[in-house]
Design a protein around this motif. Structure first.
Motif, PDB file in Angstrom:
ATOM      1  N   ILE A 105      71.156  44.478  60.410  1.00  0.00           N
ATOM      2  CA  ILE A 105      70.812  43.124  59.965  1.00  0.00           C
ATOM      3  C   ILE A 105      71.402  42.855  58.585  1.00  0.00           C
ATOM      4  N   ASP A 106      71.252  43.820  57.684  1.00  0.00           N
ATOM      5  CA  ASP A 106      71.763  43.697  56.322  1.00  0.00           C
ATOM      6  C   ASP A 106      73.276  43.469  56.332  1.00  0.00           C
ATOM      7  N   MET A 107      74.017  44.272  57.086  1.00  0.00           N
ATOM      8  CA  MET A 107      75.482  44.122  57.160  1.00  0.00           C
ATOM      9  C   MET A 107      75.857  42.714  57.617  1.00  0.00           C
ATOM     10  N   ALA A 108      75.181  42.245  58.670  1.00  0.00           N
ATOM     11  CA  ALA A 108      75.505  40.931  59.210  1.00  0.00           C
ATOM     12  C   ALA A 108      75.226  39.828  58.194  1.00  0.00           C
ATOM     13  N   CYS A 109      74.153  39.968  57.445  1.00  0.00           N
ATOM     14  CA  CYS A 109      73.829  38.958  56.421  1.00  0.00           C
ATOM     15  C   CYS A 109      74.864  38.956  55.299  1.00  0.00           C
ATOM     16  N   TRP A 110      75.304  40.146  54.866  1.00  0.00           N
ATOM     17  CA  TRP A 110      76.349  40.208  53.838  1.00  0.00           C
ATOM     18  C   TRP A 110      77.655  39.622  54.372  1.00  0.00           C
ATOM     19  N   ASP A 111      77.936  39.842  55.647  1.00  0.00           N
ATOM     20  CA  ASP A 111      79.144  39.282  56.252  1.00  0.00           C
ATOM     21  C   ASP A 111      79.068  37.754  56.245  1.00  0.00           C
ATOM     22  N   ILE A 112      77.897  37.226  56.568  1.00  0.00           N
ATOM     23  CA  ILE A 112      77.705  35.769  56.540  1.00  0.00           C
ATOM     24  C   ILE A 112      77.842  35.229  55.120  1.00  0.00           C
ATOM     25  N   ALA A 318      81.550  51.495  59.178  1.00  0.00           N
ATOM     26  CA  ALA A 318      82.556  52.040  58.269  1.00  0.00           C
ATOM     27  C   ALA A 318      83.017  50.985  57.273  1.00  0.00           C
ATOM     28  N   ALA A 319      83.229  49.762  57.755  1.00  0.00           N
ATOM     29  CA  ALA A 319      83.632  48.671  56.870  1.00  0.00           C
ATOM     30  C   ALA A 319      82.554  48.368  55.832  1.00  0.00           C
ATOM     31  N   ALA A 320      81.277  48.489  56.243  1.00  0.00           N
ATOM     32  CA  ALA A 320      80.172  48.261  55.307  1.00  0.00           C
ATOM     33  C   ALA A 320      80.157  49.315  54.209  1.00  0.00           C
ATOM     34  N   ALA A 321      80.398  50.573  54.567  1.00  0.00           N
ATOM     35  CA  ALA A 321      80.427  51.649  53.568  1.00  0.00           C
ATOM     36  C   ALA A 321      81.524  51.406  52.541  1.00  0.00           C
ATOM     37  N   ILE A 322      82.654  50.919  53.004  1.00  0.00           N
ATOM     38  CA  ILE A 322      83.777  50.658  52.100  1.00  0.00           C
ATOM     39  C   ILE A 322      83.430  49.572  51.086  1.00  0.00           C
ATOM     40  N   GLN A 323      82.635  48.598  51.505  1.00  0.00           N
ATOM     41  CA  GLN A 323      82.200  47.560  50.564  1.00  0.00           C
ATOM     42  C   GLN A 323      81.374  48.166  49.425  1.00  0.00           C
ATOM     43  N   GLY A 364      83.268  38.623  53.341  1.00  0.00           N
ATOM     44  CA  GLY A 364      82.218  39.410  53.984  1.00  0.00           C
ATOM     45  C   GLY A 364      82.594  40.868  54.069  1.00  0.00           C
ATOM     46  N   LEU A 365      82.505  41.442  55.255  1.00  0.00           N
ATOM     47  CA  LEU A 365      82.895  42.842  55.447  1.00  0.00           C
ATOM     48  C   LEU A 365      84.407  43.010  55.472  1.00  0.00           C
ATOM     49  N   GLY A 366      85.122  41.905  55.512  1.00  0.00           N
ATOM     50  CA  GLY A 366      86.581  41.971  55.445  1.00  0.00           C
ATOM     51  C   GLY A 366      87.254  42.322  56.748  1.00  0.00           C
ATOM     52  N   VAL A 367      86.519  42.227  57.854  1.00  0.00           N
ATOM     53  CA  VAL A 367      87.088  42.602  59.147  1.00  0.00           C
ATOM     54  C   VAL A 367      86.766  41.535  60.191  1.00  0.00           C
ATOM     55  N   GLU A 368      87.620  41.463  61.205  1.00  0.00           N
ATOM     56  CA  GLU A 368      87.422  40.526  62.313  1.00  0.00           C
ATOM     57  C   GLU A 368      87.763  41.232  63.610  1.00  0.00           C
ATOM     58  N   LEU A 369      86.871  41.178  64.580  1.00  0.00           N
ATOM     59  CA  LEU A 369      87.082  41.874  65.843  1.00  0.00           C
ATOM     60  C   LEU A 369      88.246  41.261  66.623  1.00  0.00           C
ATOM     61  N   ASP A 370      89.038  42.134  67.221  1.00  0.00           N
ATOM     62  CA  ASP A 370      90.080  41.706  68.148  1.00  0.00           C
ATOM     63  C   ASP A 370      89.425  41.593  69.521  1.00  0.00           C
ATOM     64  N   MET A 371      89.203  40.380  69.985  1.00  0.00           N
ATOM     65  CA  MET A 371      88.427  40.175  71.206  1.00  0.00           C
ATOM     66  C   MET A 371      89.150  40.675  72.456  1.00  0.00           C
ATOM     67  N   ASP A 372      90.474  40.750  72.426  1.00  0.00           N
ATOM     68  CA  ASP A 372      91.197  41.309  73.564  1.00  0.00           C
ATOM     69  C   ASP A 372      90.877  42.791  73.723  1.00  0.00           C
ATOM     70  N   VAL A 373      90.799  43.500  72.606  1.00  0.00           N
ATOM     71  CA  VAL A 373      90.426  44.918  72.642  1.00  0.00           C
ATOM     72  C   VAL A 373      88.954  45.049  73.017  1.00  0.00           C
TER      73      VAL A 373
END
Length: 380
Positions: A105-112, A318-323, A364-373
């Motif tokens: 939940i925390d990660m998602a809120c920081w991403d928002i 992993a992206a959250a840890a890097i932040q 945010g977390l600096g990442v965006e999912l590749d929906m095809d993958v």
């Protein structure tokens, strides 16, 4: 801005399943059309019951979000986290399962928040302290064959640009605590001696034990291996007894590392204040999330301890840890266990190269999912 809904997705990892066989992702939706990404760390590689083992975890995520997140302003992370942690009697005693829900939940809120302000999360937590992040992983298999082979692998790691690695010299792993005899310790010493002869002091080598030793065995190991200057001695005894770990720390100059199985600032404060560890291996995805990890880093900083976050998880955690790493003055090194999917699931993969991580600059977390993958990996 208000949270309007949440969605969970189980994603199958790729062989060799580094970080777990399945990942459990969370998407948090808002009334302004901004969606935040989170991940509940599962450790699913340690059993073979398949993705349906997550039924209870998924239910816990949705129950928690319904009670404490839906309808809330995602900027109010402190209140959301505090209410979820403390409102229910059975949840206040921390556990890896529940705090990993809070972390998602925390990660998602920081991403928002980052997307709403067009800033990386680390800029909202004090700004970029490190331009690049030193990283390490386990020494590749083969070092167990002979001390000479361990030396060769150490040379290869160094030539590839790495400055640090880790190995578990006391295998097979045992739930512990157990006695480690002198022959086992001498075998480990021979490996360290060979590595030092091959690469000198140019490659740091940490000792991992997964908390499987008795206090006296750990002290004996430390005394014999001390001359080879290991980077750290990780979880020399089971991690729940801070006093016994502090006894080991008092008997050696090798830095003690611990924290991958601890949660919240309350547990970490005891570890740090008792002098049980000086390298703090918080797992951002298990211990409570980005804000909680930042608080732990601050407690460590006040005691001149460093953070070296644990990373055995999926790509979002992993992206959250890097932040957290990027904005923490007392960051020393980041574990970097990445499987094939970690490198393909984002439109712009996290940059791990030559022993370093480059922090992403996106919001945010600096990442965006590749929906095809993603479509090819979703199982539920």
């Amino acid at each position: 801005m208000k949270v309007t809904g949440v969605k969970t997705t189980v994603v199958e990892n790729e062989d060799p399943y580094i970080g777990g066989k399945y990942f459990l992702f969370l998407e948090v939706e808002t009334d302004e059309g901004i969606t935040g990404l989170g991940e509940k760390v599962t450790g699913s590689s340690f059993n073979n019951s398949g993705w349906k083992e997550f039924t209870s975890q998924i239910q816990l995520i949705h129950e928690t979000c319904e009670a404490f997140l839906i309808g809330q302003d995602p900027f109010n992370i402190e209140k959301i986290w505090s209410d979820a942690y403390g409102s229910r009697h059975d949840y206040r005693h921390p556990s890896l399962h529940y705090t990993s829900v809070l972390a998602a939940i925390d990660m998602a809120c920081w991403d928002i928040m980052g997307k709403a302000t067009n800033q990386p999360a680390y800029n909202l937590l004090g700004g970029k302290f490190h331009e690049k992040l030193r990283a390490y992983a386990y020494m590749p298999s083969g070092w167990q064959d002979s001390p000479e082979k361990a030396g060769e692998i150490a040379r290869q790691l160094l030539e590839e640009g790495n400055s640090a690695c880790k190995l578990d010299p006391f295998t097979p792993l045992h739930p512990g605590p157990r006695d480690v005899g002198l022959p086992e310790i001498r075998k480990a010493a021979n490996i360290f001696e060979a590595i030092r002869k091959e690469v000198g002091d140019d490659l740091e080598v940490g000792i991992g034990t997964h908390g499987q030793l008795t206090t006296y065995s750990a002290i004996r190991v430390a005394n014999i291996l001390e001359e080879y200057n290991p980077f750290w001695f990780e979880e020399p005894v089971p991690p729940e007894n801070y006093d016994e770990m502090a006894r080991v720390a008092a008997h050696t100059s090798i830095p003690i590392a611990s924290g991958e199985r601890l949660v919240t600032k309350y547990e970490f404060s005891q570890l740090i204040e008792k002098g049980a560890a000086s390298i703090i291996q918080i797992d951002v995805g298990q211990a409570g999330g980005i804000l909680e990890a930042k608080k732990v880093a601050a407690i460590a900083e006040a005691h001149y301890a460093m953070i070296a976050p644990h990373m055995y998880c999926g790509p979002i955690a992993a992206a959250a840890a890097i932040q957290v790493d990027t904005c923490s003055p007392n960051f020393v090194i980041q574990e970097a266990n990445q499987g094939p999917l970690h490198k393909t699931i984002f439109k712009e993969p996290l940059a791990f190269e030559n022993g370093f991580i480059t922090p992403p600059t996106g919001p945010g977390l600096g990442v965006e999912l590749d929906m095809d993958v993603m479509k090819s990996r979703i199982v539920s």
